[in-house]
Design a protein around this motif. Structure first.
Motif, PDB file in Angstrom:
ATOM      1  N   ILE A 122     -18.778   3.464  -4.332  1.00 21.75           N
ATOM      2  CA  ILE A 122     -18.386   4.483  -5.305  1.00 21.75           C
ATOM      3  C   ILE A 122     -16.890   4.394  -5.610  1.00 21.75           C
ATOM      4  N   ASP A 123     -16.076   4.160  -4.581  1.00 19.40           N
ATOM      5  CA  ASP A 123     -14.632   4.048  -4.770  1.00 19.40           C
ATOM      6  C   ASP A 123     -14.284   2.900  -5.716  1.00 19.40           C
ATOM      7  N   SER A 124     -15.093   1.853  -5.700  1.00 16.75           N
ATOM      8  CA  SER A 124     -14.815   0.673  -6.519  1.00 16.75           C
ATOM      9  C   SER A 124     -15.122   0.885  -8.006  1.00 16.75           C
ATOM     10  N   LEU A 125     -15.748   1.988  -8.349  1.00 16.53           N
ATOM     11  CA  LEU A 125     -16.139   2.215  -9.734  1.00 16.53           C
ATOM     12  C   LEU A 125     -14.965   2.571 -10.630  1.00 16.53           C
ATOM     13  N   SER A 126     -13.863   3.044 -10.036  1.00 15.61           N
ATOM     14  CA  SER A 126     -12.753   3.537 -10.836  1.00 15.61           C
ATOM     15  C   SER A 126     -11.474   3.439 -10.031  1.00 15.61           C
ATOM     16  N   GLU A 127     -10.347   3.228 -10.718  1.00 18.14           N
ATOM     17  CA  GLU A 127      -9.051   3.217 -10.047  1.00 18.14           C
ATOM     18  C   GLU A 127      -8.626   4.622  -9.660  1.00 18.14           C
ATOM     19  N   GLY A 128      -8.973   5.595 -10.481  1.00 14.18           N
ATOM     20  CA  GLY A 128      -8.572   6.973 -10.227  1.00 14.18           C
ATOM     21  C   GLY A 128      -9.757   7.864  -9.946  1.00 14.18           C
ATOM     22  N   ASP A 129      -9.823   8.998 -10.666  1.00 14.96           N
ATOM     23  CA  ASP A 129     -10.931   9.953 -10.537  1.00 14.96           C
ATOM     24  C   ASP A 129     -11.141  10.389  -9.094  1.00 14.96           C
ATOM     25  N   ALA A 130     -10.028  10.650  -8.384  1.00  8.90           N
ATOM     26  CA  ALA A 130     -10.119  11.038  -6.974  1.00  8.90           C
ATOM     27  C   ALA A 130     -10.956  12.292  -6.777  1.00  8.90           C
ATOM     28  N   ALA A 131     -10.856  13.247  -7.703  1.00 11.45           N
ATOM     29  CA  ALA A 131     -11.634  14.487  -7.548  1.00 11.45           C
ATOM     30  C   ALA A 131     -13.121  14.213  -7.673  1.00 11.45           C
TER      31      ALA A 131
END
Length: 382
Positions: A122-131
């Motif tokens: 899931i972390d690899s799907l986006s550089e940001g979007d931490a929330a």
């Protein structure tokens, strides 16, 4: 043996302790054909009072509620996105797009206990979007804890009786409003938190001191630009009964921050200077401790790693929050027995909470002995 394998890596050696009751759902359900399903929807958080810090004011906070269902059990999570932090946490639009991607992937996993694999994907799907990542992480932890039949403070081997008092935040406002807010909470909390970094910092503290002598934690929100001014302010604050200082200077001023921390008679905590696990080691020498927030660090799993590393480096730890429902606040509260300070009042600042979870009793964080993150869904609120 299959049961133990299902929980590998979750700290389940704590389950062998005598104070942990048998888990009614502690079985390996992989291979049954069950798949996880993710649902989400927007939910605007309505603040009880206009919230003001050094640089902005607001009366609402954008939020997205997340649910992950597996074999009839549902885990809850949320993404809170205060407007001034959306560059780091993600906007409602970007987090929505991110969660749509997660919907297409989450069903590929038939074992919700594989948290490392699932969350790395899931972390690899986006550089940001931490929330957005935090929302999924919290829901997965809630789900896994419910399947194990244990709250996460027990899974991590923590004693809930060691949970600290939480601060209660008083935002920047007129003296009359500050006095009124202080009177409202002085009898309910053991420590206050004051937002500083404006032009009337001393007046804020003096106004509060006209009402109560409770200990105070202060958050300057990067508002002090000159290191001598920052240190002079900290020396004065100590005389006023302040016990800690959060992010006194802009995060870019690393040398000045290190100088202030070395001279400061109070512990100095990083907030804007830190986000994720990769940032922790660099805080050694710059700050006395770190403030961990689930929305910034992508959730409970990374928060636990950050706490562990900070302790290994000899640093203090506090756990904080945004304006959130009791869902995310209760998730963060699972860490609270292991920290020095807690700032978990975000659910108390909103008027439309959807959950019952961690409570503040006599000013102290009180963790329910319910599985997962310990929340119950209230009757649906508009």
């Amino acid at each position: 043996m299959a049961c133990l394998a299902a929980g590998a890596g979750l700290g389940l050696d704590a389950m062998a302790r005598s104070d942990v009751r048998p888990a009614p759902f502690y079985i390996n359900r992989s291979g049954t054909g069950a798949r996880m399903k993710l649902r989400f929807f927007p939910y605007e958080l309505k603040l009880r009072h206009v919230f003001t810090v050094a640089t902005y004011s607001r009366s609402t906070t954008p939020d997205i509620q997340v649910e992950i269902e597996y074999d009839g059990v549902t885990g809850y999570g949320e993404a809170s996105m205060p407007p001034y932090l959306q560059r780091e946490l993600g906007s409602p639009e970007s987090v929505t797009a991110f969660l749509q991607k997660v919907q297409g992937i989450i069903g590929e996993f038939d074992d919700p206990f594989k948290l490392e694999d699932i969350l790395a994907r899931i972390d690899s799907l986006s550089e940001g979007d931490a929330a957005g990542k935090a929302a999924v992480d919290i829901a997965l932890h809630d789900l896994a804890g419910k399947l194990l039949g244990a709250p996460w403070f027990r899974i991590w081997g923590l004693d809930r009786e060691k949970a600290p008092s939480t601060t209660f935040t008083i935002g920047i406002d007129t003296p009359d409003v500050v006095r009124e807010k202080t009177r409202e909470c002085a009898g309910r909390f053991n420590i206050l938190k004051v937002k500083l970094g404006g032009e009337d910092d001393k007046r804020m503290i003096e106004t509060i001191r006209s009402v109560t002598d409770l200990p105070i934690a202060v958050d300057a929100n990067q508002g002090w630009k000159d290191r001598r001014q920052a240190l002079d302010m900290i020396l004065w604050l100590k005389e006023q009964g302040v016990v800690m200082v959060e992010q006194p200077m802009p995060r870019q001023q690393r040398d000045d921050t290190a100088w202030v921390t070395q001279q400061s008679p109070l512990p100095v905590f990083a907030d804007e200077s830190i986000q994720r696990l990769k940032d922790v080691a660099a805080m050694k020498g710059l700050f006395t401790g770190i403030n961990i927030k689930l929305m910034k660090c992508t959730g409970m799993r990374e928060a636990w790693k950050m706490l562990t590393l900070a302790r290994a480096l000899g640093m203090k730890v506090m756990v904080g929050c945004m304006t959130e429902t009791s869902c995310a606040c209760s998730a963060a509260a699972q860490l609270s027995p292991a920290v020095d300070f807690a700032d978990l009042d975000g659910n108390l600042l909103i008027a439309n909470d959807r959950f019952r979870g961690m409570e503040v009793v006599g000013g102290k964080i009180t963790l329910p002995d319910r599985p997962g993150i310990g929340v119950e869904l209230l009757e649906e609120r508009k």
